[in-house]
Design an enzyme around this catalytic site. Structure first.
Site, PDB file in Angstrom:
ATOM      1  CD  GLN A 198      -4.511   1.389  -0.804  1.00 48.94           C
ATOM      2  OE1 GLN A 198      -3.725   2.112  -1.413  1.00 48.94           O
ATOM      3  NE2 GLN A 198      -4.574   0.075  -1.017  1.00 48.94           N
ATOM      4  CB  ALA A 239      -2.521   7.433  -7.607  1.00 51.02           C
ATOM      5  CG  HIS A 240      -1.925   3.763  -4.138  1.00 46.11           C
ATOM      6  ND1 HIS A 240      -2.625   2.627  -3.827  1.00 46.11           N
ATOM      7  CD2 HIS A 240      -1.524   3.590  -5.421  1.00 46.11           C
ATOM      8  CE1 HIS A 240      -2.639   1.808  -4.859  1.00 46.11           C
ATOM      9  NE2 HIS A 240      -1.973   2.370  -5.841  1.00 46.11           N
ATOM     10  CG  ASN A 241       2.168   3.346  -2.891  1.00 46.69           C
ATOM     11  OD1 ASN A 241       1.995   3.452  -1.673  1.00 46.69           O
ATOM     12  ND2 ASN A 241       1.646   2.364  -3.595  1.00 46.69           N
TER      13      ASN A 241
END
Length: 347
Positions: A198, A239-241
């Site tokens: 990541q 969460a990511h993004n």
């Protein structure tokens, strides 16, 4: 503190205020109407609590001008009593701390720490970290390599900011929250999971509040972004993004799956769940336990699972209460229909 000083302060922060009564009253603390004492300042923002105004012992009350005639207590007339109350509470309860670095802190020589900042007990500051003016980095907190903490931001205690994250000015991060943890990114090949590094960041704007044990994951490639003036309650997972638009409010136990784009001034009540790779229009409101499974193109209020416009959901809830009777009625009609069919066949 003299009431006249409080009045002057409210004017300084841009609040129009009119005093009705004695400006020489001493005010020591804020309080609710019921619990207030003579040296307290309280507020009324809801007509349902007018009965409390009638019996309060508060020395001063912040009220809307339309309620002025309901009390003989010294009052400050303001358009938004709750907001004024918040500012007065900040004035009477300042968060003071010393400047310097505690002897137990571990600070890399390459870090840039403002002279006015406080680095507390057992804090770890990594390489090339920047800590701005008047920051407070509380006990047990960790700020890893290449991260930036903007001025007047407070990491209360045991806060973790992973590498290469940016936190803006005047932020407030409560104990246990983690900024920049690994996103949940894995590729599956023949039944085996393979981790995807990541490499994005977490970028948080100014005046953002993050509650106890909240988690904001770093982006897989692009950054995870929290725009300015957002409030994020305890135990929230982002969460990511994901991107959260300006001025949004997120209550406890809300979860966002990856790569969702949330507009400005959105509100998510407790335990709402938001699917990944969707977008949500500005000024959208989601009731508690809503399941947002698809893109929301229009502003409005949504409820239920899957989330639908609240008026439609309310109608469905009313209908659902009668499902048992409807089922019995259908069963009865089916029986009558079968009897009629048999009779016609016999004729």
């Amino acid at each position: 503190m003299k009431l006249k000083n409080i009045v002057n302060y409210l004017k300084e922060v841009g609040i129009d205020v009119e005093l009705k009564g004695d400006d020489s009253i001493n005010v020591d603390q804020v309080s609710g109407l019921v619990e207030a004492q003579q040296n307290h300042i309280s507020f009324l923002s809801d007509s349902k609590r007018i009965h409390e105004l009638e019996t309060t012992s508060a020395g001063v009350v912040l009220i809307h001008p339309k309620f002025e005639s309901l009390t003989t207590t010294t009052c400050l007339l303001v358009e938004n009593p709750y907001f004024a109350f918040a500012k007065v509470s900040q004035l009477l309860n300042p968060e003071n701390f010393p400047a310097g670095i505690h002897a137990s802190a571990v600070v890399d020589d390459s870090a840039k720490i403002a002279e006015s900042a406080w680095i507390g007990e057992n804090v770890v500051i990594g390489k090339r970290v920047t800590i701005g003016d008047n920051c407070y980095i509380g006990p047990g907190s960790v700020v890893l390599d290449d991260s930036v903490i903007g001025q007047k931001t407070r990491l209360v205690a045991n806060v973790t900011v992973m590498h290469n994250c940016i936190i803006g000015e005047e932020g407030y991060l409560d104990p246990g929250c983690v900024i920049g943890g690994q996103g949940f990114g894995f590729a599956n090949e023949q039944g085996e999971w393979h981790k995807i590094p990541q490499i994005g960041r977490v970028v948080i704007g100014d005046r953002v509040f993050v509650g106890v044990n909240a988690n904001i994951h770093r982006g897989a490639i692009n950054d995870t972004v929290i725009e300015s003036n957002c409030i994020i309650d305890s135990l929230v997972h982002i969460a990511h993004n994901v991107s959260i638009g300006y001025g949004s409010a997120i209550a406890s136990q809300v979860g966002f799956a990856g790569s969702t784009a949330v507009g400005k001034y959105c509100v998510f009540a407790g335990q709402a769940g938001i699917n990944g790779h969707i977008s949500i229009a500005d000024k959208s409101y989601f009731a508690a336990k809503s399941g947002v499974t698809h893109t929301i193109k229009e502003s409005g209020s949504y409820s239920g699972f899957p989330a639908i416009p609240t008026p439609e959901w309310q109608k469905n809830m009313v209908r659902s209460k009668g499902l048992n009777k409807m089922a019995q009625k259908i069963k009865h009609l089916e029986k009558e229909l079968q009897e009629l069919k048999s009779k016609l066949e016999n004729d």
